[in-house]
Enzyme design. Structure first.
Site, PDB file in Angstrom:
ATOM      1  N   THR A  49      28.432  14.084  45.269  1.00  0.00           N
ATOM      2  CA  THR A  49      29.668  14.711  44.780  1.00  0.00           C
ATOM      3  C   THR A  49      30.726  13.643  44.551  1.00  0.00           C
ATOM      4  O   THR A  49      30.804  12.689  45.314  1.00  0.00           O
ATOM      5  CB  THR A  49      30.188  15.742  45.801  1.00  0.00           C
ATOM      6  OG1 THR A  49      29.125  16.643  46.104  1.00  0.00           O
ATOM      7  CG2 THR A  49      31.386  16.505  45.261  1.00  0.00           C
ATOM      8  N   ARG A 101      21.298  27.650  43.840  1.00  0.00           N
ATOM      9  CA  ARG A 101      22.337  27.504  44.882  1.00  0.00           C
ATOM     10  C   ARG A 101      23.580  26.811  44.316  1.00  0.00           C
ATOM     11  O   ARG A 101      23.486  25.851  43.559  1.00  0.00           O
ATOM     12  CB  ARG A 101      21.765  26.680  46.041  1.00  0.00           C
ATOM     13  CG  ARG A 101      22.767  26.349  47.136  1.00  0.00           C
ATOM     14  CD  ARG A 101      23.346  24.955  46.951  1.00  0.00           C
ATOM     15  NE  ARG A 101      24.174  24.570  48.094  1.00  0.00           N
ATOM     16  CZ  ARG A 101      24.976  23.509  48.079  1.00  0.00           C
ATOM     17  NH1 ARG A 101      25.054  22.739  47.014  1.00  0.00           N
ATOM     18  NH2 ARG A 101      25.699  23.211  49.144  1.00  0.00           N
ATOM     19  N   VAL A 102      24.718  27.331  44.666  1.00  0.00           N
ATOM     20  CA  VAL A 102      25.992  26.708  44.278  1.00  0.00           C
ATOM     21  C   VAL A 102      26.786  26.418  45.541  1.00  0.00           C
ATOM     22  O   VAL A 102      26.853  27.252  46.441  1.00  0.00           O
ATOM     23  CB  VAL A 102      26.802  27.648  43.354  1.00  0.00           C
ATOM     24  CG1 VAL A 102      28.184  27.078  43.076  1.00  0.00           C
ATOM     25  CG2 VAL A 102      26.056  27.877  42.047  1.00  0.00           C
ATOM     26  N   GLY A 103      27.362  25.238  45.631  1.00  0.00           N
ATOM     27  CA  GLY A 103      28.162  24.865  46.798  1.00  0.00           C
ATOM     28  C   GLY A 103      29.643  25.127  46.570  1.00  0.00           C
ATOM     29  O   GLY A 103      30.019  26.008  45.792  1.00  0.00           O
ATOM     30  N   GLY A 120      30.703  17.381  50.757  1.00  0.00           N
ATOM     31  CA  GLY A 120      29.954  17.606  51.992  1.00  0.00           C
ATOM     32  C   GLY A 120      29.081  18.829  51.902  1.00  0.00           C
ATOM     33  O   GLY A 120      28.683  19.244  50.809  1.00  0.00           O
TER      34      GLY A 120
END
Lengths: 134, 177
Positions: free
Chosen positions: A1, A29-31, A53
């Site tokens: 990131t 999946r999305v953070g 993170g």
């Protein structure tokens, strides 16, 4: 990131974050990165924040907006707010990572609870700061 | 004179000194320095904070060292799914994209969502279609390939886990099968 927060000469803040997510992730999946308030937030009245993170923890804790709220409602400095959110709240929940924050006074916080965070900053004509490890 | 300032990050996690060679460490320092100074230059010339964060993140997205844009990690399917967001502190406007593929600079697509749509977050194929409409750059899948990221993916697959970008060390004696 990766991420950036900036303050321009007109006194405006902005935040940006971009990521490839987690290695071997499944099911689309999305953070936290694209979730405004979790991984990215900017408000001239408080601060600009970009996070990095373990995204699930940052989403549950609404980290970026939480930092802004602590500045707005509790009157904390951005350093105090970032330390509390990253080193106390997030760490207690097991969330690993960090964030960068900046306010309209040009105060910068680079806070993380992991072994390292690739980071850099530059303010006015001061020397450029670059760091990796704690 | 009003202050100007910029701060950046290139990810956090377990960054093991033993695995980061001197050469690679220098490369990271240089990339971080180049990116933050690029953003600072924009601010010093009177550019907006919004432009500074977009251009700085684009620089990091174009650098293979970081898990974003070109250097993105592999998904379980062996693809690259990219997410990005941008927000303006003056207006409260925001734009974001999630799960987009082959977009060279997802942050620019996120900014386009903010500036050229009535929405905040677009995902997947729809976001890609929007990207084609507004003319952001797309790259072939090979552009996003990196041998180190491939090994990280193979190691994560072998242990059936998902990993943060800087927390999937390839140990020298690790057998990858």
């Amino acid at each position: 990131t990766v991420g950036a927060v900036a303050l321009d000469a007109a006194g405006n803040l902005a935040a940006a974050t971009s990521t490839g997510g987690m290695t071997n992730k499944k099911f689309n999946r999305v953070g936290d990165t694209p979730i405004i308030g979790a991984g990215t937030y900017a408000n001239n009245a408080t601060c600009a924040v970009s996070c990095t993170g373990h995204g699930e923890y940052f989403m549950r804790a609404v980290v970026a907006y939480d930092v802004s709220c602590l500045v707005e409602y509790k009157g904390l400095t951005i350093t105090e707010a970032c330390l509390y959110v990253v080193q106390e709240k997030l760490k207690k929940q097991g969330g690993e990572g960090g964030l960068i924050a900046l306010n309209t006074k040009g105060e910068i916080a680079l806070t993380f609870n992991s072994e390292g965070m690739y980071r850099a900053s530059k303010r006015n004509d001061e020397p450029t700061y670059v760091g990796i490890y704690e | 004179m009003n202050p100007i300032a910029i701060a950046i990050h290139g990810g956090a996690g377990t960054i093991l000194r033993a695995l980061l060679t001197e050469e690679k460490e220098r490369a990271y320092y240089q990339a971080l320095q180049d990116a933050v100074e690029k953003g600072h230059q924009i601010l010093a010339k009177g550019g907006s904070a919004l432009k500074a964060v977009e251009e700085t993140v684009r620089e990091l997205e174009d650098c293979i060292l970081f898990n974003a844009g070109r250097g993105s990690v592999f998904t379980h399917q062996g693809e690259h799914e990219l997410d990005a967001a941008i927000m303006c502190g003056a207006t409260g406007m925001a734009g974001a994209v999630a799960g987009v593929r082959r977009v060279r600079n997802p942050i620019t697509l996120a900014k386009a969502v903010m500036q050229h749509s009535e929405h905040v977050l677009l995902t997947g194929e729809g976001a890609e279609n929007f990207g084609h409409q507004v003319g952001v750059a797309f790259e072939p899948e090979e552009y996003f390939f990196d041998a180190f990221r491939y090994e990280q993916w193979q190691a994560a697959k072998a242990e059936d886990s998902i990993k943060l970008d800087h927390s999937a060390p390839i140990l020298p004696d690790k057998k990858l099968g």
